[in-house]
Design a protein around this motif. Structure first.
Motif, PDB file in Angstrom:
ATOM      1  N   ALA A   1     -36.598   7.127 -16.819  1.00 28.59           N
ATOM      2  CA  ALA A   1     -35.323   6.590 -16.320  1.00 28.59           C
ATOM      3  C   ALA A   1     -35.257   5.087 -16.526  1.00 28.59           C
ATOM      4  N   VAL A   2     -35.055   4.681 -17.786  1.00 30.81           N
ATOM      5  CA  VAL A   2     -34.931   3.268 -18.133  1.00 30.81           C
ATOM      6  C   VAL A   2     -33.806   3.092 -19.146  1.00 30.81           C
ATOM      7  N   GLY A   3     -33.228   1.878 -19.170  1.00 33.27           N
ATOM      8  CA  GLY A   3     -32.291   1.470 -20.213  1.00 33.27           C
ATOM      9  C   GLY A   3     -31.202   2.473 -20.495  1.00 33.27           C
ATOM     10  N   GLY A   4     -30.963   2.664 -21.789  1.00 30.84           N
ATOM     11  CA  GLY A   4     -29.897   3.565 -22.214  1.00 30.84           C
ATOM     12  C   GLY A   4     -30.169   5.019 -21.916  1.00 30.84           C
ATOM     13  N   LEU A   5     -31.431   5.377 -21.617  1.00 26.66           N
ATOM     14  CA  LEU A   5     -31.727   6.757 -21.245  1.00 26.66           C
ATOM     15  C   LEU A   5     -31.054   7.102 -19.921  1.00 26.66           C
ATOM     16  N   VAL A   6     -31.042   6.142 -18.998  1.00 27.72           N
ATOM     17  CA  VAL A   6     -30.342   6.341 -17.722  1.00 27.72           C
ATOM     18  C   VAL A   6     -28.842   6.476 -17.947  1.00 27.72           C
ATOM     19  N   ASP A   7     -28.315   5.729 -18.907  1.00 28.53           N
ATOM     20  CA  ASP A   7     -26.874   5.701 -19.136  1.00 28.53           C
ATOM     21  C   ASP A   7     -26.368   6.925 -19.889  1.00 28.53           C
ATOM     22  N   THR A   8     -27.268   7.720 -20.466  1.00 26.18           N
ATOM     23  CA  THR A   8     -26.820   8.844 -21.295  1.00 26.18           C
ATOM     24  C   THR A   8     -27.279  10.206 -20.793  1.00 26.18           C
ATOM     25  N   VAL A   9     -28.446  10.283 -20.166  1.00 29.02           N
ATOM     26  CA  VAL A   9     -28.976  11.574 -19.712  1.00 29.02           C
ATOM     27  C   VAL A   9     -28.711  11.731 -18.218  1.00 29.02           C
ATOM     28  N   ARG A  10     -27.963  12.748 -17.866  1.00 31.77           N
ATOM     29  CA  ARG A  10     -27.663  13.013 -16.461  1.00 31.77           C
ATOM     30  C   ARG A  10     -28.679  14.023 -15.919  1.00 31.77           C
ATOM     31  N   PRO A  11     -29.309  13.717 -14.778  1.00 32.93           N
ATOM     32  CA  PRO A  11     -30.341  14.630 -14.261  1.00 32.93           C
ATOM     33  C   PRO A  11     -29.771  15.987 -13.895  1.00 32.93           C
ATOM     34  N   TYR A  12     -30.515  17.032 -14.245  1.00 34.46           N
ATOM     35  CA  TYR A  12     -30.077  18.394 -13.949  1.00 34.46           C
ATOM     36  C   TYR A  12     -30.100  18.640 -12.447  1.00 34.46           C
ATOM     37  N   ASN A  13     -29.011  19.214 -11.944  1.00 28.38           N
ATOM     38  CA  ASN A  13     -28.887  19.547 -10.533  1.00 28.38           C
ATOM     39  C   ASN A  13     -28.845  21.072 -10.406  1.00 28.38           C
TER      40      ASN A  13
ATOM     41  N   GLY B   1     -25.578  23.256 -11.277  1.00 30.46           N
ATOM     42  CA  GLY B   1     -25.690  23.472 -12.717  1.00 30.46           C
ATOM     43  C   GLY B   1     -25.249  22.304 -13.561  1.00 30.46           C
ATOM     44  N   GLN B   2     -24.964  21.161 -12.923  1.00 25.10           N
ATOM     45  CA  GLN B   2     -24.541  19.988 -13.680  1.00 25.10           C
ATOM     46  C   GLN B   2     -25.768  19.224 -14.190  1.00 25.10           C
ATOM     47  N   GLY B   3     -25.528  18.401 -15.199  1.00 24.31           N
ATOM     48  CA  GLY B   3     -26.601  17.584 -15.755  1.00 24.31           C
ATOM     49  C   GLY B   3     -26.957  18.004 -17.162  1.00 24.31           C
ATOM     50  N   THR B   4     -27.687  17.139 -17.834  1.00 26.86           N
ATOM     51  CA  THR B   4     -28.003  17.369 -19.248  1.00 26.86           C
ATOM     52  C   THR B   4     -29.489  17.255 -19.559  1.00 26.86           C
ATOM     53  N   GLY B   5     -30.332  16.868 -18.576  1.00 24.47           N
ATOM     54  CA  GLY B   5     -31.747  16.718 -18.891  1.00 24.47           C
ATOM     55  C   GLY B   5     -32.561  16.416 -17.653  1.00 24.47           C
TER      56      GLY B   5
ATOM     57  N   VAL C   1     -29.727  29.523 -17.070  1.00 25.11           N
ATOM     58  CA  VAL C   1     -29.785  28.110 -16.679  1.00 25.11           C
ATOM     59  C   VAL C   1     -29.964  27.236 -17.914  1.00 25.11           C
ATOM     60  N   TRP C   2     -30.867  27.654 -18.800  1.00 29.00           N
ATOM     61  CA  TRP C   2     -31.166  26.850 -19.990  1.00 29.00           C
ATOM     62  C   TRP C   2     -29.953  26.739 -20.901  1.00 29.00           C
ATOM     63  N   THR C   3     -29.256  27.859 -21.079  1.00 30.60           N
ATOM     64  CA  THR C   3     -28.072  27.832 -21.945  1.00 30.60           C
ATOM     65  C   THR C   3     -27.021  26.889 -21.375  1.00 30.60           C
ATOM     66  N   ARG C   4     -26.862  26.902 -20.065  1.00 30.84           N
ATOM     67  CA  ARG C   4     -25.891  25.987 -19.466  1.00 30.84           C
ATOM     68  C   ARG C   4     -26.289  24.535 -19.697  1.00 30.84           C
ATOM     69  N   LEU C   5     -27.588  24.231 -19.542  1.00 33.96           N
ATOM     70  CA  LEU C   5     -28.074  22.879 -19.816  1.00 33.96           C
ATOM     71  C   LEU C   5     -27.773  22.470 -21.247  1.00 33.96           C
ATOM     72  N   GLN C   6     -28.045  23.374 -22.173  1.00 32.61           N
ATOM     73  CA  GLN C   6     -27.784  23.079 -23.588  1.00 32.61           C
ATOM     74  C   GLN C   6     -26.307  22.784 -23.821  1.00 32.61           C
TER      75      GLN C   6
END
Length: 510
Positions: free
Chosen positions: A423-435, A439-443, A470-475
């Motif tokens: 959770a640093v830099g642009g990684l925080v700004d682009t990857v949303r934590p999976y909830n 079912g929201q989030g991207t990583g 769950v995995w398909t939804r994340l994808q």
């Protein structure tokens, strides 16, 4: 340093205007100065940005010219101008070559003694000892070209330390005094620091070197500091990184400088090229796929395993594959990988591609040799393999110490590959934590720079992987994100207009 103006000015671009372009009064003439540009030269994300942003600006209707070196092997088009220079005691016969890419014009600075070499910046991880001269000439050539062009640029946009002297040389020409300069820091750890003996050799003044807003850095010359201090506005490649570099832990000695410039510092998140990175039209994949049908991703997984000579039977296809693509350097958190590599290989198959420091290249060779059934490592760069990793891996791993923006996590999400990142830099700004509740989030993200934190985040990802729905939804969450350059390009236009307006107000006040 003395410079002799070229006797032949390069012709103006004749590319056709699209009907959607703004009126001539609103069209900006943007001069970009950078040491790398995809597809002509590349060592990292800088090249991707300089390759994609001008095209996006062109789609918005602006006239963009990129000035970049002609390195070995670059097909640069015809020589359209001669630019004899006398710099640092050398008489240099510099040629300017004119080429075009969609949406932009490219001027290649051709000087074989400086640029016709095996590497862009170094050989065998040893920097060229004349890099100060090589990249001062890049800035000089760009400014000389601008001064002799039929119309001056509306704005100059210089990138990273290699173009850091551009705003210094820009002020040497009365015709360019009104032209503002925007400077982008892609990675603050690379600062272009040289012995101060280069100051007079490059035609710089000692007064400017020592000034409060000069380019002295611990009694040495810093190209990066010149760009930061003497440009009208500084941008960096994500909003979070713009805040981080004002703190000692991420500032690499520049944190005080960045705090001093904080009112002229803007974070703009990089985009990605949606044409080049598109699983539904990727020539490197065995079969196209997209959010409506992920079937081609399994075929990409098999092709990935085969490309790395790893087992590709049904058991191997069922096992999660973790991919990594990037520079093998300290920044990328490879010491975390080394500490838990056996645990990683027990949990998943690893496919890695990249090049960088000798110690990390050797590390990956040792790991691959020790676990040939679970770890595939390709030392070097291979475009096809890079695309296969993004498409064929299930998880993309980026345990970075710091990450100004990062592009691979965005490529991965576009390809339905779930990122596990620090959770640093642009990684925080682009990857949303999976909830898992909604079912929201991207990583999956982790904060502590520690091997146990990395493993914990990976285990959370693997737990989701074992639940197909769950995995398909994340994808699909990731694949539906829009990381195109169009939004970023519009933000840059806003920045350009801001500095142009500021220059006009200063000129009226003076």
């Amino acid at each position: 340093m003395s410079t002799r103006r070229t006797s032949a000015a390069a012709p103006r671009s004749t590319s056709a205007r699209r009907p959607s372009r703004p009126s001539a009064a609103r069209t900006l003439r943007i001069l970009v100065v950078a040491s790398e540009m995809q597809p002509f030269s590349k060592t990292g994300g800088l090249a991707d940005v300089v390759g994609a942003l001008p095209r996006a600006l062109g789609r918005l209707g602006h006239e963009v010219t990129v000035v970049t070196p002609r390195y070995r092997g670059v097909d640069a088009g015809p020589r359209t101008a001669a630019l004899p220079l006398h710099v640092a005691g050398y008489d240099l016969d510099v040629g300017l070559h004119d080429a075009h890419v969609p949406g932009a014009r490219v001027i290649f600075v051709d000087c074989p003694p400086l640029y016709d070499r095996p590497g862009l910046y170094n050989e065998n991880n040893v920097d060229y000892d004349d890099n100060a001269l090589r990249f001062a000439v890049l800035s000089i050539a760009a400014v000389e070209w601008a001064a002799s062009a039929p119309a001056a640029p509306s704005v100059v946009h210089a990138h990273d330390w290699q173009a850091g002297l551009t705003p210094v040389y820009l002020r040497r020409f009365a015709a360019l005094h009104h032209v503002p300069c925007v400077f982008t820091v892609h990675n603050l750890a690379y600062q272009g620091v040289f012995d101060k003996a280069w100051v007079p050799r490059l035609g710089l003044s000692w007064d400017q070197f020592r000034a409060e807003d000069g380019f002295e850095f611990y009694d040495r010359l810093s190209f990066l500091k010149a760009g930061v201090m003497l440009s009208d506005l500084v941008t960096t490649v994500s909003p979070t990184y713009a805040q981080e570099i004002q703190r000692p832990e991420y500032g690499y000695g520049f944190d005080g400088i960045m705090r001093a410039r904080r009112h002229r510092l803007v974070g703009i998140l990089n985009g990605i090229d949606h044409d080049e990175w598109n699983p539904s039209a990727d020539p490197y994949l065995p079969e196209a796929y997209g959010p409506q049908d992920l079937g081609g991703k399994r075929k990409a997984k098999r092709a990935l395993l085969e490309a790395f000579t790893l087992p590709a039977d049904e058991a191997a296809l069922a096992r999660p594959v973790v991919g990594m693509v990037g520079r093998m350097v300290h920044q990328k958190g490879l010491d975390l990988i080394a500490a838990v590599v056996d645990e990683l290989a027990d949990r998943a198959t690893l496919t890695v591609i990249g090049t960088g420091d000798a110690e990390f290249e050797a590390m990956w060779r040792r790991i691959a040799a020790a676990r040939p059934d679970r770890v595939g490592a390709h030392i070097g760069f291979d475009e096809r393999r890079a695309h296969l990793v993004e498409a064929g891996a299930d998880i993309f791993l980026m345990p970075s110490r710091y990450e100004p923006c990062g592009l691979n996590q965005m490529y991965s999400m576009r390809y339905g590959t779930v990122p596990v990142v620090r959770a640093v830099g642009g990684l925080v700004d682009t990857v949303r934590p999976y909830n898992p509740r909604n079912g929201q989030g991207t990583g999956f993200l982790f904060s502590d720079y520690h091997p146990a934190a990395l493993l914990e985040a990976l285990d959370r990802a693997l737990a989701a992987y074992r639940q197909p729905k769950v995995w398909t939804r994340l994808q699909l969450n990731g694949m539906r994100k829009d990381f195109s350059w169009d939004h970023a390009a519009a933000e840059y236009v806003t920045v350009y207009k801001r500095v142009m307006s500021s220059r006009r107000r200063t000129a009226r006040a003076g």
